[in-house]
Design a protein around this motif. Structure first.
Motif, PDB file in Angstrom:
ATOM      1  N   SER A  59      -4.290  -9.163  -5.857  1.00  0.00           N
ATOM      2  CA  SER A  59      -3.019  -9.351  -5.151  1.00  0.00           C
ATOM      3  C   SER A  59      -2.877  -8.276  -4.078  1.00  0.00           C
ATOM      4  CB  SER A  59      -1.833  -9.275  -6.113  1.00  0.00           C
ATOM      5  OG  SER A  59      -1.738  -7.973  -6.664  1.00  0.00           O
ATOM      6  N   SER A 102       4.174  -3.878   4.283  1.00  0.00           N
ATOM      7  CA  SER A 102       3.471  -2.590   4.350  1.00  0.00           C
ATOM      8  C   SER A 102       4.459  -1.450   4.108  1.00  0.00           C
ATOM      9  CB  SER A 102       2.818  -2.423   5.721  1.00  0.00           C
ATOM     10  OG  SER A 102       3.814  -2.329   6.726  1.00  0.00           O
ATOM     11  N   ASN A 103       3.948  -0.349   3.649  1.00  0.00           N
ATOM     12  CA  ASN A 103       4.726   0.870   3.466  1.00  0.00           C
ATOM     13  C   ASN A 103       4.049   1.972   4.254  1.00  0.00           C
ATOM     14  OD1 ASN A 103       6.340   2.945   2.618  1.00  0.00           O
ATOM     15  ND2 ASN A 103       5.467   3.060   0.549  1.00  0.00           N
ATOM     16  N   SER A 151       0.289  -6.568  -1.476  1.00  0.00           N
ATOM     17  CA  SER A 151       1.732  -6.554  -1.231  1.00  0.00           C
ATOM     18  C   SER A 151       2.057  -7.300   0.061  1.00  0.00           C
ATOM     19  CB  SER A 151       2.242  -5.109  -1.152  1.00  0.00           C
ATOM     20  OG  SER A 151       1.613  -4.438  -0.074  1.00  0.00           O
ATOM     21  N   THR A 207      -3.981  -4.648  -5.581  1.00  0.00           N
ATOM     22  CA  THR A 207      -4.372  -4.621  -6.991  1.00  0.00           C
ATOM     23  C   THR A 207      -5.761  -5.215  -7.107  1.00  0.00           C
ATOM     24  OG1 THR A 207      -2.081  -4.887  -7.684  1.00  0.00           O
ATOM     25  CG2 THR A 207      -3.783  -5.372  -9.319  1.00  0.00           C
ATOM     26  N   TYR A 210      -0.740  -1.022   2.625  1.00  0.00           N
ATOM     27  CA  TYR A 210      -0.415  -2.079   1.679  1.00  0.00           C
ATOM     28  C   TYR A 210      -0.879  -1.665   0.285  1.00  0.00           C
ATOM     29  CZ  TYR A 210       0.496  -5.171   5.656  1.00  0.00           C
ATOM     30  OH  TYR A 210       0.997  -5.718   6.800  1.00  0.00           O
ATOM     31  N   THR A 211      -0.178  -2.140  -0.709  1.00  0.00           N
ATOM     32  CA  THR A 211      -0.593  -1.928  -2.098  1.00  0.00           C
ATOM     33  C   THR A 211      -1.489  -3.085  -2.509  1.00  0.00           C
ATOM     34  OG1 THR A 211       1.436  -0.751  -2.626  1.00  0.00           O
ATOM     35  CG2 THR A 211       0.177  -1.656  -4.482  1.00  0.00           C
TER      36      THR A 211
END
Length: 331
Positions: free
Chosen positions: A267, A272-273, A269, A280, A277-278
């Protein structure tokens, strides 16, 4: 973050001073126990390490005590050499052996003397028999009035003198046997004293040896930086000779090189932060790396990840991590 039982091994300074010597470079491969650097101290590094090597090959037995050669200037070294010299002199001079040999020579002379005394005693016994026989005949004749009283008394005196001589010889023989027993006891006491002295010197030498080993180990802990495990050496800062080190500083670390794991992105995210992106990633259950290391879920190890977003051949995907390692650790 991938959990593992072997996080990077930090090498912390245990004393404050200047870096006396630095032997390995940043990103260099190291073996467990390999010397990385030395903090300034009064001892000569190579001399102490040579002494440690000599001590490891040393055994406390008569042959090595007489032939062993050592080099060093540590305080504990003086006590060790003193004990070694005393033991060595004890073995080389061998005073107890000389005492024992002297006692054995005296014992041998006494045994010869006793043998002669035995012969003398036997002769005296024969003479006493003859004297008794002569005295008995003279006594019979005297009772019959065939000899004078003076002749009878002379035979009686001769017999008594022979008897007294035999008894004196027996006394002399008994005294010689007592002296023989004393010499045997003297030899036993010399041997016992020799063993006690040898044991005392051996215990003193073993104690001095152990103290010197402890002193060297304490010196190593205080002033040497050594690799705790195989891996890649990492400088915490740019270290060079004569640079100041403070006790407690994390000076170096050794990173164990495991290879890489292949996983699948499950997966991503949606937002974005700060331009990231996070993601998994699903990893294999065994966590077996390309170097056949099995990572277990204990401790923490930070790693770098590459996400493949294009179609590449199997060969290109295999060479990708190798290229990454080359670029990361090449000088």
């Amino acid at each position: 973050t991938i959990t593992t039982e072997n996080p990077p091994a930090w090498i912390v300074a245990r004393s404050t001073g200047k870096l006396k010597e630095v032997f390995l470079k940043d990103k260099q491969k190291v073996k467990a126990g390999e010397l990385i650097g030395v903090v300034n101290n009064p001892a000569d590094t190579r001399e102490v390490l040579l002494l440690k090597k000599e001590l490891e090959a040393f055994q406390i037995n008569d042959s090595m005590i007489c032939q062993g050669h050592f080099t060093g200037r540590l305080t504990a070294y003086t006590g060790f050499i003193k004990s070694l010299t005393e033991y060595r002199d004890f073995l080389k001079l061998d005073l107890y052996k000389e005492k024992e040999e002297a006692a054995r020579r005296e014992l041998n002379e006494y045994q010869i003397y006793i043998s002669h005394l035995h012969n003398e005693v036997n002769l005296n016994k024969e003479e006493l028999k003859l004297a008794l026989s002569s005295y008995s005949r003279e006594e019979i004749l005297y009772k019959k009035g065939l000899v004078s009283a003076s002749d009878y008394e002379k035979e009686q005196q001769a017999y008594l003198a022979s008897k007294r001589g035999t008894e004196q010889m027996q006394t002399t023989l008994s005294s010689a046997r007592i002296q023989e027993a004393k010499l045997h006891q003297t030899i036993v006491e010399i041997q016992l004293e020799q063993n006690q002295k040898a044991n005392s010197l051996q215990v003193a030498l073993q104690t001095a040896y152990d103290q010197l080993q402890v002193s060297i180990n304490n010196w190593k802990l205080a002033y040497l930086f050594t690799a705790p495990t195989d891996g890649i050496l990492s400088y915490n800062e740019v270290w060079q000779k004569n640079q100041n080190i403070t006790a407690g500083d994390k000076v170096f670390s050794v990173v164990v090189e495991y290879g890489f794991l292949t996983g699948k992105v499950s997966s991503i995210s949606l937002l974005s932060n700060e331009d990231s992106y996070t993601v998994t990633v699903e990893l294999p259950d065994t966590l077996q790396t390309s170097y056949n290391h099995i990572l277990e879920f204990q401790g923490e190890l930070s790693g770098s990840a590459e996400v493949l977003t294009d179609e590449r051949s199997f060969t290109a995907r295999l060479l990708g991590p190798l290229r990454y390692l080359w670029e990361k650790y090449s000088l």
